[in-house]
Enzyme design. Structure first.
Site, mmCIF file in Angstrom:
data_model
loop_
_atom_site.group_PDB
_atom_site.id
_atom_site.type_symbol
_atom_site.label_atom_id
_atom_site.label_comp_id
_atom_site.label_asym_id
_atom_site.label_seq_id
_atom_site.Cartn_x
_atom_site.Cartn_y
_atom_site.Cartn_z
ATOM 1 N N ASP A 3 1.010 -1.268 0.073
ATOM 2 C CA ASP A 3 0.033 -0.042 -0.030
ATOM 3 C C ASP A 3 0.844 1.192 0.015
ATOM 4 O O ASP A 3 1.891 1.451 0.520
ATOM 5 C CB ASP A 3 -0.872 0.147 1.301
ATOM 6 C CG ASP A 3 -1.970 0.960 1.345
ATOM 7 O OD1 ASP A 3 -2.720 1.155 0.212
ATOM 8 O OD2 ASP A 3 -1.760 1.800 2.087
ATOM 9 N N GLU A 57 1.270 -0.810 -5.256
ATOM 10 C CA GLU A 57 0.172 0.316 -5.439
ATOM 11 C C GLU A 57 0.810 1.590 -5.344
ATOM 12 O O GLU A 57 1.042 2.281 -4.459
ATOM 13 C CB GLU A 57 -0.671 0.063 -4.248
ATOM 14 C CG GLU A 57 -2.142 0.721 -4.477
ATOM 15 C CD GLU A 57 -2.267 1.938 -3.582
ATOM 16 O OE1 GLU A 57 -3.269 2.848 -3.951
ATOM 17 O OE2 GLU A 57 -1.798 2.137 -2.726
HETATM 18 C C1 GLC Z 1 -4.278 3.336 -0.469
HETATM 19 C C2 GLC Z 1 -5.607 2.673 -0.351
HETATM 20 C C3 GLC Z 1 -6.526 3.792 0.052
HETATM 21 C C4 GLC Z 1 -6.219 4.443 1.381
HETATM 22 C C5 GLC Z 1 -4.713 4.769 1.050
HETATM 23 C C6 GLC Z 1 -4.225 5.122 2.395
HETATM 24 O O1 GLC Z 1 -4.030 4.125 -1.424
HETATM 25 O O2 GLC Z 1 -6.080 2.090 -1.720
HETATM 26 O O3 GLC Z 1 -8.011 3.129 0.096
HETATM 27 O O4 GLC Z 1 -7.075 5.328 1.634
HETATM 28 O O5 GLC Z 1 -3.937 3.999 0.886
HETATM 29 O O6 GLC Z 1 -3.896 3.918 3.055
#
Ligand code: GLC
Length: 640
Positions: free
Chosen positions: A290, A332
């Site tokens: 993440d 991500e």
């Molecule tokens: C990522 C997740 C999102 C979240 C962010 C903070 O972007 O996909 O949903 O708000 O991280 O953890």
């Protein structure tokens, strides 16, 4: 200068002497010793680069190897067997048979037990990968949908227990499905014990927590950092910091209750590596990394995608290769396309979301012009060998228009007004729009805004637009045919619509992304075999695409070759499969509202007879190919 001994051999000897799995004696573990020999030099180099000037660097490195050795010793036999299988077939995820699904445990199935009951359906659909959205203990209300974690070792009790998660992972594996969970390692909830200890300045078991987060006594440093950082959740708080009740300031990139960890402190790396290895031994096969872009901060920079962010990911990876070698990372990074690819390599994240293809699919549907998407497929699709895109139509998050302005400019498109148009289009502020999206983090100060909405609502199904169902199928047909791992947001296959009731739920009302996270659409699932319903049409169409993909090896792998047609509204590319053997799959998709005739001359580079894989019929390319509005063909065609 690095305080690690300049000879990796000397440091390796030191580690060998103090880690029982490596030292001669009853605890010696040959398998671990082999992995240590292979991967320690990498970890050593990375620690040198990240922490080399700290006096505790060798101690920190030794502690991490200790952790890895303990974790390997405890690794269950079935997971060690999985490690061996993956080592024999490391690129299994490039197979055309791969299909991902993602859902929230509570919304889709109630609990982990409910997810278990869905396994027969997952098999019916053909899933081989299941991403369960964050399911860890998280404060009620201040959870960011589970992305504010207060313990990585506990499942949210409303969903089940860690033992149930491990059992579910095993059962999924037996059904041919890999469990994917989030590794939310950039930040924790403000209720995580590390956070409360940091604020209190506690030292526990020799670990000083005061340096686990970025806390400053006054605004001097926050002001200095914020000169160059961007606002991520401006609706929640301006800038990158929030104030603690005692007046100090703490770094919080996302919500005010999600505090960024201080990875400049090797104790933080060590603590997180422990959580990662714990999850690995529960049977998680893939970690969704993440918010990777944010994990390292340096004054005077954007504090995004700094070189150290990559070194950290490589270091986590090296730890895994020692202790849980089958585990993979999915990046991500929802950032500029030039940056997204920097996270993708066998040493860092083996797979990655493809936000560019996702966003440009929607861009093409809105503009009825495939030029930007074709350009991106031509120049930004290629990845290093042994890595793959995860291609998706939408996620649980908002859609941001992440294309590169330079790319757009080449096509005569000005990025800023174009993004404004797309935002207006998708929130139905443009006359004739088919979309029913909701703005997310609308920032009038910067003009920035993103879009929330389910696939069906954004594509026109909710508005009752004639092209709605076909647009949903077209978007999925692209995700299923450009290579890598296609990922389906579960419920979209039966056309779930926006959930506007989020606005009445207190904890969700302030975050419009909840509009695209509806509860399992039971009625739509019940009618999925009834061809007279929207759900039935979508489900049948998507099932057919999935079935064809699985039996067409050319759609596996990741290589994509451009194909040019004279039609602005036609997305076109070829998939040569693994070996570039003939034939190929030629994909043609019409994003426009009018039928298009791709003529024989355009197709003359192929033998006359081709097979329309989805319709299962032979075509004579000398007659050209007619694409109805929003129509897609996957042609099995042989280059001349
Ligand atoms: C990522 C997740 C999102 C979240 C962010 C903070 O972007 O996909 O949903 O708000 O991280 O953890």
């Amino acid at each position: 200068m690095s305080l690690l001994n300049r000879s990796v051999l000397v440091d390796a000897d030191h580690v060998r002497a103090v880690v029982p799995a490596l030292a001669p004696g009853p605890d010696h573990d040959d398998a671990f010793a082999v992995r240590f020999a292979q991967h320690f030099p990498t970890l050593h180099r990375l620690f040198g680069e990240l922490y080399g000037t700290r006096p505790d660097v060798l101690e920190a490195l030794t502690a991490v190897v200790h952790l890895a050795a303990d974790s390997w010793r405890e690794r269950p036999a079935d997971l060690r067997a999985l490690d061996a299988r993956r080592e024999a077939d490391p690129h299994f995820f490039l197979d055309a048979g791969m299909l991902g699904g993602v859902c929230y445990v509570d919304r889709y199935a109630g609990s982990l037990a409910g997810v278990r009951r869905q396994i027969p359906y997952f098999r019916e659909l053909g899933l081989t990968y299941l991403h369960l959205m964050p399911l860890f203990a998280s404060p009620e209300g201040n959870s960011d949908g589970g992305y504010a974690v207060s313990s990585y070792r506990d499942v949210n009790p409303a969903l089940g227990s860690m033992a149930e998660l491990a059992a579910l992972a095993r059962e999924l594996r037996e059904a041919g499905i890999s469990l994917v969970v989030d590794f939310i390692f950039n930040h924790t909830s403000d209720e995580h014990v590390w956070a409360t200890r940091a604020v209190a300045g506690e030292v526990v078991d020799g670990v000083d927590y005061s340096d686990f987060y970025l806390i400053y006594p006054d605004r001097t440093m926050p002001d200095a950092f914020e000169r160059t950082t961007r606002e991520i959740f401006p609706d929640d708080h301006p800038g990158s910091f929030v104030q603690l009740p005692d007046g100090r300031w703490i770094w919080a990139t996302f919500y005010h209750f999600q505090w960024d960890l201080n990875y400049a402190n090797p104790a933080v790396f060590r603590a997180m590596a422990g959580e990662m290895l714990f999850l690995a031994n529960q049977g998680v096969e893939l970690l969704r990394m993440d918010a990777v872009a944010f994990i390292w901060k340096r004054l005077g920079t954007t504090c995004e995608s700094l070189p150290e962010a990559h070194l950290l990911l490589q270091a986590f990876n090296a730890v895994l290769r020692m202790a849980a070698p089958s585990l993979l990372f999915k990046s991500e990074a929802i950032v500029h396309p030039d940056e997204v690819v920097t996270y993708i390599s066998e040493e860092e994240c083996q797979i990655s979301y493809n936000p560019l293809q996702m966003a440009l699919t929607w861009e093409a549907l809105a503009t009825r012009d495939a030029s930007l998407l074709n350009q991106a497929l031509e120049r930004r699709h290629g990845l290093p060998a042994g890595t793959a895109w995860v291609n998706y139509v939408r996620s649980h998050d908002d859609i941001g228009w992440t294309f590169a302005d330079e790319d757009a400019a080449e096509l005569g498109i000005d990025g800023y007004p174009h993004r404004r148009f797309l935002n207006d289009f998708y929130v139905d502020r443009v006359p004739g729009s088919f979309a029913r999206g909701v703005p997310f983090q609308d920032n009038p100060r910067t003009g920035d805004c993103r879009i929330a909405g389910t696939t069906a609502s954004l594509a026109g199904v909710e508005a009752g637009d004639r092209g709605g169902v076909d647009r949903v199928l077209l978007a999925h047909a692209l995700a299923l045919s450009t290579g890598g791992i296609p990922l389906l947001y579960l419920g979209d296959e039966v056309g779930q619509l926006n959930d506007y009731a989020y606005a009445d739920r207190e904890a969700e009302a302030g975050d419009s992304r909840w509009v695209n996270r509806p509860f399992r659409p039971e009625a739509a699932y019940d009618s999925r075999t009834d061809p007279s319903t929207t759900a039935g049409r979508l489900f049948a169409g998507l099932r057919r695409l999935i079935e064809v993909r699985k039996e067409t090896p050319e759609l596996g792998g990741g290589t994509l070759l451009p194909f040019h047609t004279p039609h602005r509204g036609v997305v076109a590319f070829q998939r040569p499969g693994w070996t570039d053997e003939r034939p190929r799959v030629l994909v043609l998709a019409n994003v426009g509202d009018e039928a298009v005739q791709v003529d024989a001359v355009t197709l003359s580079g192929f033998d006359a007879l081709a097979r329309d894989l989805v319709a299962a019929r032979t075509m004579d390319l000398r007659d050209g190919v007619t694409l109805p509005p929003h129509g897609v063909v996957w042609l099995h065609a042989t280059p001349r």
